[in-house]
Design a protein around this motif. Structure first.
Motif, PDB file in Angstrom:
ATOM      1  N   ARG A  20      -4.305  -0.062   5.888  1.00  0.00           N
ATOM      2  CA  ARG A  20      -4.977   0.744   4.865  1.00  0.00           C
ATOM      3  C   ARG A  20      -4.702   0.165   3.490  1.00  0.00           C
ATOM      4  O   ARG A  20      -3.563  -0.208   3.168  1.00  0.00           O
ATOM      5  CB  ARG A  20      -4.523   2.204   4.915  1.00  0.00           C
ATOM      6  CG  ARG A  20      -4.931   2.921   6.185  1.00  0.00           C
ATOM      7  CD  ARG A  20      -4.245   4.265   6.291  1.00  0.00           C
ATOM      8  NE  ARG A  20      -4.778   5.235   5.341  1.00  0.00           N
ATOM      9  CZ  ARG A  20      -5.818   6.021   5.601  1.00  0.00           C
ATOM     10  NH1 ARG A  20      -6.458   5.919   6.761  1.00  0.00           N
ATOM     11  NH2 ARG A  20      -6.232   6.909   4.717  1.00  0.00           N
ATOM     12  N   GLY A  52      -5.671   0.926  -0.727  1.00  0.00           N
ATOM     13  CA  GLY A  52      -6.297   1.736  -1.758  1.00  0.00           C
ATOM     14  C   GLY A  52      -7.226   0.881  -2.596  1.00  0.00           C
ATOM     15  O   GLY A  52      -6.857  -0.211  -3.031  1.00  0.00           O
ATOM     16  N   ILE A 102     -10.492   4.492   0.016  1.00  0.00           N
ATOM     17  CA  ILE A 102      -9.608   3.966   1.059  1.00  0.00           C
ATOM     18  C   ILE A 102     -10.376   2.959   1.914  1.00  0.00           C
ATOM     19  O   ILE A 102     -11.457   3.252   2.420  1.00  0.00           O
ATOM     20  CB  ILE A 102      -9.055   5.100   1.944  1.00  0.00           C
ATOM     21  CG1 ILE A 102      -8.179   6.030   1.122  1.00  0.00           C
ATOM     22  CG2 ILE A 102      -8.269   4.538   3.117  1.00  0.00           C
ATOM     23  CD1 ILE A 102      -6.954   5.362   0.520  1.00  0.00           C
TER      24      ILE A 102
END
Length: 463
Positions: free
Chosen positions: A120, A122, A234
């Motif tokens: 993941r 940002g 995301i």
């Protein structure tokens, strides 16, 4: 020479080498285009208007190693922590490629990528240009936006990806091909058949989730301040492809030339394009990297008729929203010596009221941190807004909430000049009168006051 390319063959805790500062030198970027450094903006302006169709190849250099599923671990990439004020290590040289879900035209560009988990990242799309619009259109359909992140591409790819004034049906890769002077070689990756540069070092395939937002930032931005402004999107990685001997590329963030110089050149080319349409007597445009590569532009032109300098100023403001100050000089003045233009020469000053500019968040905090408390900034002038993390959800674009803005003191009105026949010499600080400086023989002697013909702080009368 100055600002060389830096290679780290042994990065602590990783086996992959790291290279940085590949775009921090005008001579290097000029050599990529095959021109002299002084001809760089003009050559960029001419070539980025020649759109060359891309060449699709079947084999790509980044398809030698493929990592999928639970084996994906973005922490294994040698991603450096740029500043201690940053929330986490950031992938700074990642080029995001996505396709418009409506028209099918793709784009590529820089966006900051914060490491959050093994798969993941940002993402902040706060520039609100094409990629932001692509994600908004996909989100309206309830779909996530397929995205490929490419790391390790040619410096000309960096320059071409920064172009923003071009037709909607033109691909960024066609502009990059124009800079190369030949078709740009692309290869299809495994996410939505997106086409990415075949010569890249690393490709991360995945998607930007629809309707999912998580805290992202702060990050040391090009202004020298840590920005909390973010759309808080995301990105979820599905697959990683790379060369067997891949080299990780990193861009030094903050006010480094590696971060700013490419935007300087692209802004010079964009402003030059706009001015040349109506003012063919414009000779050159220079955007200094020390003014964050955006906030000042120096235009060199041959004045043929009255009002042309002011016309050039207004056209510059209308082309580049980040620009807040424009200096117009004669054609024989060296625009590279812009500090000389500010400190040593008198000139007329025009204020452009009600002009639209790109806002910058008042909640930005300085990159420097206090020694006593590393969690807080060392300067009160860059204090953080208490609601900074919730701004993107509440629709605040500038990073300062309405309640925070209302509590700020109102700016003091600027008093009118005492006399109309006075000419103001703007300067970054008070310029003392030369006659008031103490001599070397009497260094301890008090300074004498300025003569009656000169006022305080650089104000001089015409007669």
């Amino acid at each position: 020479g100055r600002s060389p390319v830096v290679m780290f063959e042994k990065f602590k805790g990783h086996t992959m080498p790291v290279v940085t500062n590949i775009a921090g030198n005008r001579k290097l970027l000029a050599a990529c285009l095959g021109v002299k450094p002084a001809e760089l903006p003009t050559a960029f302006r001419e070539r980025c208007q020649k759109y060359i169709p891309c060449e699709i190849v079947s084999n790509a250099a980044w398809d030698e190693v493929v990592i999928e599923g639970d084996d994906i671990d973005l922490w294994k990439l040698p991603v450096p922590l740029q500043f201690t004020v940053d929330a986490a290590p950031y992938i700074t040289a990642g080029q995001l490629t996505a396709r418009d879900p409506v028209t099918g035209v793709d784009t590529t560009g820089f966006h900051r990528l914060m490491l959050k988990d093994k798969n993941r990242l940002g993402v902040s799309l706060h520039s609100r240009r094409r990629l932001y619009e692509f994600h908004r259109r996909a989100e309206e359909k309830g779909q996530s936006l397929p995205v490929a992140i490419t790391i390790g591409v040619h410096p000309l790819h960096y320059m071409g990806s920064m172009v923003y004034a071009y037709p909607q049906n033109v691909r960024k890769f066609e502009i990059i091909g124009g800079l190369f002077g030949e078709p740009y070689r692309l290869a299809r990756c495994g996410v939505a058949d997106l086409e990415v540069p075949a010569g890249a070092e690393i490709v991360i395939e995945g998607e930007i989730l629809a309707g999912v937002h998580e805290p992202e930032g702060p990050f040391g931005e090009f202004t020298g301040y840590a920005s909390y402004r973010s759309t808080q999107n995301i990105f979820v990685a599905k697959r990683i492809r790379m060369r067997r001997d891949a080299i990780y590329h990193s861009v030094v963030s903050g006010m480094s030339q590696d971060h700013i110089l490419v935007s300087c050149i692209t802004r010079e080319g964009e402003i030059l394009n706009a001015l040349k349409r109506n003012l063919p007597n414009v000779r050159a445009v220079h955007v200094p990297h020390t003014t964050c590569g955006a906030f000042m532009a120096i235009v060199s032109m041959r004045k043929i008729a009255e009002g042309e300098p002011h016309m050039a100023m207004m056209a510059t403001f209308g082309t580049e929203l980040y620009t807040k100050q424009v200096i117009v000089v004669d054609e024989d003045v060296d625009t590279q010596r812009w500090l000389y233009l500010i400190k040593g020469r008198e000139r007329d000053c025009t204020l452009a009221g009600a002009a639209a500019i790109r806002p910058w968040p008042a909640s930005a905090a300085p990159i420097r941190r206090s020694r006593k408390n590393p969690s807080r900034s060392g300067s009160r002038s860059g204090s953080r807004c208490p609601e900074a993390r919730s701004h993107s959800r509440s629709g605040c674009r500038t990073g300062t909430s309405a309640r925070w803005a209302r509590s700020a003191p109102a700016p003091r009105p600027v008093p009118p000049p005492r006399r109309r026949d006075w000419r103001i010499r703007p300067a970054p600080s008070c310029i003392p009168c030369p006659r008031s400086r103490p001599s070397s023989a009497r260094s301890a002697a008090p300074r004498r006051s300025c003569p009656p013909s000169a006022g305080r702080c650089g104000l001089r009368r015409r007669g």
